[in-house]
Design a protein around this motif. Sequence first.
Motif, mmCIF file in Angstrom:
data_model
loop_
_atom_site.group_PDB
_atom_site.id
_atom_site.type_symbol
_atom_site.label_atom_id
_atom_site.label_comp_id
_atom_site.label_asym_id
_atom_site.label_seq_id
_atom_site.Cartn_x
_atom_site.Cartn_y
_atom_site.Cartn_z
ATOM 1 N N ASP A 100 -31.669 126.941 41.015
ATOM 2 C CA ASP A 100 -32.534 126.988 42.198
ATOM 3 C C ASP A 100 -32.517 128.403 42.807
ATOM 4 O OD1 ASP A 100 -34.116 126.113 44.243
ATOM 5 O OD2 ASP A 100 -32.606 124.880 45.244
ATOM 6 N N HIS A 138 -27.509 119.063 46.061
ATOM 7 C CA HIS A 138 -28.018 120.330 45.521
ATOM 8 C C HIS A 138 -28.036 121.466 46.544
ATOM 9 C CE1 HIS A 138 -32.039 119.285 47.193
ATOM 10 N NE2 HIS A 138 -32.260 120.582 47.118
ATOM 11 N N HIS A 139 -27.480 121.231 47.770
ATOM 12 C CA HIS A 139 -27.322 122.332 48.724
ATOM 13 C C HIS A 139 -25.875 122.493 49.169
ATOM 14 C CE1 HIS A 139 -31.315 123.970 49.284
ATOM 15 N NE2 HIS A 139 -31.800 122.738 49.192
ATOM 16 N N HIS A 146 -35.355 117.691 42.530
ATOM 17 C CA HIS A 146 -34.317 118.010 43.513
ATOM 18 C C HIS A 146 -34.847 118.124 44.941
ATOM 19 C CE1 HIS A 146 -35.773 122.090 42.684
ATOM 20 N NE2 HIS A 146 -35.194 122.473 43.800
ATOM 21 N N ASP A 147 -36.090 118.591 45.088
ATOM 22 C CA ASP A 147 -36.632 118.770 46.435
ATOM 23 C C ASP A 147 -37.596 117.666 46.841
ATOM 24 O OD1 ASP A 147 -35.273 120.899 47.451
ATOM 25 O OD2 ASP A 147 -36.696 122.421 46.750
ATOM 26 N N HIS A 161 -33.431 117.169 53.826
ATOM 27 C CA HIS A 161 -34.216 116.779 52.657
ATOM 28 C C HIS A 161 -33.395 116.255 51.465
ATOM 29 C CE1 HIS A 161 -33.660 120.971 51.176
ATOM 30 N NE2 HIS A 161 -33.842 120.416 49.986
HETATM 31 FE FE LIG Z 1 -33.649 121.884 48.256
#
Ligand SMILES: [Fe+2]
Length: 467
Positions: A383, A354-355, A301-302, A330
């Motif tokens: 997360d 995912h944010h 994810h990151d 990102h």
């Molecule tokens: Fe992230």
Amino acid sequence: MRAAGGWPLILARVFGLERERPLLRWLLTFVIVMGAAALLAVSLTTRFTFDIGPVFFWTVVTLVAVALPVRLPGGMVAHLTTAPLVAAVFDTTLPNPFAVACIALVGTIELRDLRREIPWYGTLYNKSTYVLAAVAAWASYAGTSPLVRPGDPLGIVAQIAIVGGAFFFVDTLLALTLASVRTQTPVSRVFALSVRNIFVGLVSQVPLGWLMAIIAIEVGHWAALLFMIPLLLARYSFSKYTETRELFFGSVSALSQAIDAKDGFTRGHADRVSRIAAAIAREMGLPEKQIEQIELAGLLHDIGKIGVEDRILMKPSRLEADEQELMRRHPIYGASILEPSAALRPLVPLVLHHHERYDGSGYPEGLKGDEIPLGSRIIIVADAYEAMTSDRIYRKAIGHDRAMDQLTKYKDVQFDPTVVRAIDQLLSRRGPAAFESSDLPAINYETLAELRRRLARAPVSRDAHAG
Ligand SMILES: [Fe+2]
């Protein structure tokens, strides 16, 4: 843990199983006793003849097949034994059903059994599985034979399907159940990992077994040996599946480690998010295929942080507004890194979003509620939970209870309430240990700084003459 009482415990003591978990003990004892009972029953109902040749032949072919195992993900081992054992059921020259039960018992002895690499009750369980599967197949054969007219193609095909189905069902079900109980993984998960992708290859051994029997009867047993060639081809495809899968997961782990090595503050974060997200997805009853995608997306994810400048990524204090703006890119970087790979493309929407926040105030697109992909909504909760329950350089972990309070407080705002309910249920039932199990390879975390230090100490030419 409560021990199972009565006769199962007595038998467990006889078998030396009392140190195993109760459920595993029950399963082992039950299947071993059933296998022995089946063997005894068929020995009493068979009229013996003295032609040992065909029995010997199929036993040797089965021994060769079992000597070529393929280790599958999920704790299972695939064998090519279905073909010769189904052939033995259809071979009318055998004194069945006792002969087929004996072939299943003796022909499936493996090198690891003789070397005592597995406990002897494990060996007995496997042998019982084969005996029960062979007897079930023979019973289906005997039951359907009066209904099949010679030369009736439909009837013959139906009989092959029923006999093969009986063998395959008993054999696979018992193997899956043991792998599931032993590794404490749901049966569906073991099936998805090990059997699903090679299902056709495993099932195709059934008609192959029937053909082997017909050729053996009509031409001679020696001619059935020609079928070892397609069997070896099937084995090759099984092992290729395992290799490809390992290669894929290894590459994904390597990618994940690359970002972890760079960002020394959150070491192991992606790995833990992946495990937590997978456990939540499983709690929500999602299909295994989707769980695997969520697990992989959790790991990656990151990945877009690779595109964020080091001075921002590694800044030990809070970020300024303009730095935060750059950091917020990102997920977009991550999506564009994954996009070119066909295998990783299904993860793109999960990584990109995912944010996002449940109320629509997140980034990069400000999606709201169900507009956010379900996998992303799960990763968002995983997360946050992981970040709150592990130490960071600028703050301490706040513990499971307080983390849950925060998740509950911000459900409907930041988090999907259904996902929060799922993690709550999971934690109240199993505690933090709920997130321990994963079939992903263990990751050795070493930050880039540590790696540089280690390599600086090591002599440069250390591997020059290693091989
Ligand atoms: Fe992230």
